[in-house]
Design a protein around this motif. Structure first.
Motif, mmCIF file in Angstrom:
data_model
loop_
_atom_site.group_PDB
_atom_site.id
_atom_site.type_symbol
_atom_site.label_atom_id
_atom_site.label_comp_id
_atom_site.label_asym_id
_atom_site.label_seq_id
_atom_site.Cartn_x
_atom_site.Cartn_y
_atom_site.Cartn_z
ATOM 1 N N LEU A 1 0.766 -1.220 0.101
ATOM 2 C CA LEU A 1 0.077 -0.027 0.088
ATOM 3 C C LEU A 1 0.958 1.224 -0.014
ATOM 4 O O LEU A 1 0.483 2.109 0.678
ATOM 5 C CB LEU A 1 -0.914 -0.079 1.166
ATOM 6 N N ARG A 2 1.857 1.256 -0.743
ATOM 7 C CA ARG A 2 2.936 2.364 -1.197
ATOM 8 C C ARG A 2 2.887 2.693 -2.432
ATOM 9 O O ARG A 2 2.468 2.008 -3.214
ATOM 10 C CB ARG A 2 4.255 2.134 -0.425
ATOM 11 N N SER A 3 3.173 3.937 -2.612
ATOM 12 C CA SER A 3 3.410 4.461 -4.001
ATOM 13 C C SER A 3 4.936 3.694 -4.435
ATOM 14 O O SER A 3 5.631 3.665 -3.501
ATOM 15 C CB SER A 3 3.513 5.938 -4.200
ATOM 16 N N ALA A 4 5.279 3.911 -5.720
ATOM 17 C CA ALA A 4 6.401 3.403 -6.256
ATOM 18 C C ALA A 4 7.564 4.362 -5.606
ATOM 19 O O ALA A 4 8.439 3.909 -5.202
ATOM 20 C CB ALA A 4 6.485 3.455 -7.546
ATOM 21 N N ASN A 5 7.226 5.765 -5.460
ATOM 22 C CA ASN A 5 8.129 6.502 -5.037
ATOM 23 C C ASN A 5 8.425 6.280 -3.507
ATOM 24 O O ASN A 5 9.570 6.448 -3.101
ATOM 25 C CB ASN A 5 7.516 8.077 -5.110
ATOM 26 N N SER A 6 7.324 6.025 -2.734
ATOM 27 C CA SER A 6 7.464 5.740 -1.227
ATOM 28 C C SER A 6 8.159 4.590 -1.194
ATOM 29 O O SER A 6 9.212 4.329 -0.164
ATOM 30 C CB SER A 6 6.309 5.770 -0.665
ATOM 31 N N GLN A 7 8.208 3.441 -2.008
ATOM 32 C CA GLN A 7 8.608 2.327 -1.661
ATOM 33 C C GLN A 7 10.292 2.454 -1.963
ATOM 34 O O GLN A 7 10.800 1.847 -1.483
ATOM 35 C CB GLN A 7 8.170 1.162 -2.761
ATOM 36 N N ILE A 8 10.603 3.142 -3.158
ATOM 37 C CA ILE A 8 11.996 3.477 -3.539
ATOM 38 C C ILE A 8 12.662 4.032 -1.969
ATOM 39 O O ILE A 8 13.760 3.732 -1.792
ATOM 40 C CB ILE A 8 12.186 4.432 -4.676
ATOM 41 N N GLU A 9 12.125 5.159 -1.408
ATOM 42 C CA GLU A 9 12.495 5.849 -0.608
ATOM 43 C C GLU A 9 12.758 4.733 0.637
ATOM 44 O O GLU A 9 13.710 4.936 1.391
ATOM 45 C CB GLU A 9 11.858 7.204 0.028
ATOM 46 N N PHE A 10 11.914 4.157 0.997
ATOM 47 C CA PHE A 10 11.576 3.230 2.080
ATOM 48 C C PHE A 10 13.030 2.425 1.988
ATOM 49 O O PHE A 10 13.764 2.051 2.863
ATOM 50 C CB PHE A 10 10.515 2.238 2.370
ATOM 51 N N LEU A 11 13.094 1.665 0.858
ATOM 52 C CA LEU A 11 14.367 0.691 0.305
ATOM 53 C C LEU A 11 15.746 1.481 0.681
ATOM 54 O O LEU A 11 16.518 0.665 0.920
ATOM 55 C CB LEU A 11 14.286 -0.013 -0.945
ATOM 56 N N LEU A 12 15.599 2.611 -0.003
ATOM 57 C CA LEU A 12 16.986 3.461 0.019
ATOM 58 C C LEU A 12 17.206 3.796 1.621
ATOM 59 O O LEU A 12 18.274 3.579 2.181
ATOM 60 C CB LEU A 12 16.847 4.544 -0.601
ATOM 61 N N ARG A 13 16.427 4.122 2.293
ATOM 62 C CA ARG A 13 16.797 4.221 3.968
ATOM 63 C C ARG A 13 16.983 3.121 4.720
ATOM 64 O O ARG A 13 17.994 3.051 5.497
ATOM 65 C CB ARG A 13 15.367 4.812 4.615
ATOM 66 N N LYS A 14 16.304 1.861 4.300
ATOM 67 C CA LYS A 14 16.819 0.528 4.844
ATOM 68 C C LYS A 14 18.295 0.189 4.545
ATOM 69 O O LYS A 14 18.938 -0.256 5.357
ATOM 70 C CB LYS A 14 15.923 -0.536 4.279
ATOM 71 N N ALA A 15 18.394 0.352 3.147
ATOM 72 C CA ALA A 15 19.688 -0.084 2.742
ATOM 73 C C ALA A 15 20.998 0.970 3.523
ATOM 74 O O ALA A 15 21.973 0.352 3.933
ATOM 75 C CB ALA A 15 20.011 0.075 1.176
#
Length: 75
Positions: free
Chosen positions: A33-47
């Motif tokens: 339930l995220r946008s693609a943009n939010s998913q990219i930010e989420f993954l970058l923060r996790k990395a």
């Protein structure tokens, strides 16, 4: 008009992705339930966090879903 001091301006970045990679990312984002943009930010923060490179005080992730109809005034 300048944003309040506790609200940082978000940076815009042009990102070129392989179409198959984008489609996989978009499906994953939809599952969570995220946008693609939010998913990219989420993954970058996790990395960044996993690598020990996350800044000490990053701004909060944007909230999921639609914004409230009547946002609460600050204060």
């Amino acid at each position: 008009m300048t944003p309040p001091p506790d609200r940082r301006q978000r940076k815009q970045v042009l990102l070129r992705l392989d179409p198959a990679v984008y489609e996989a990312l978009a499906r994953w984002a939809a599952d969570e339930l995220r946008s693609a943009n939010s998913q990219i930010e989420f993954l970058l923060r996790k990395a960044l966090s996993d690598a020990g490179r996350l800044p000490p005080a990053p701004g909060p992730l944007p909230r999921r879903g639609r914004p409230p109809k009547n946002p609460e005034p600050p204060g």
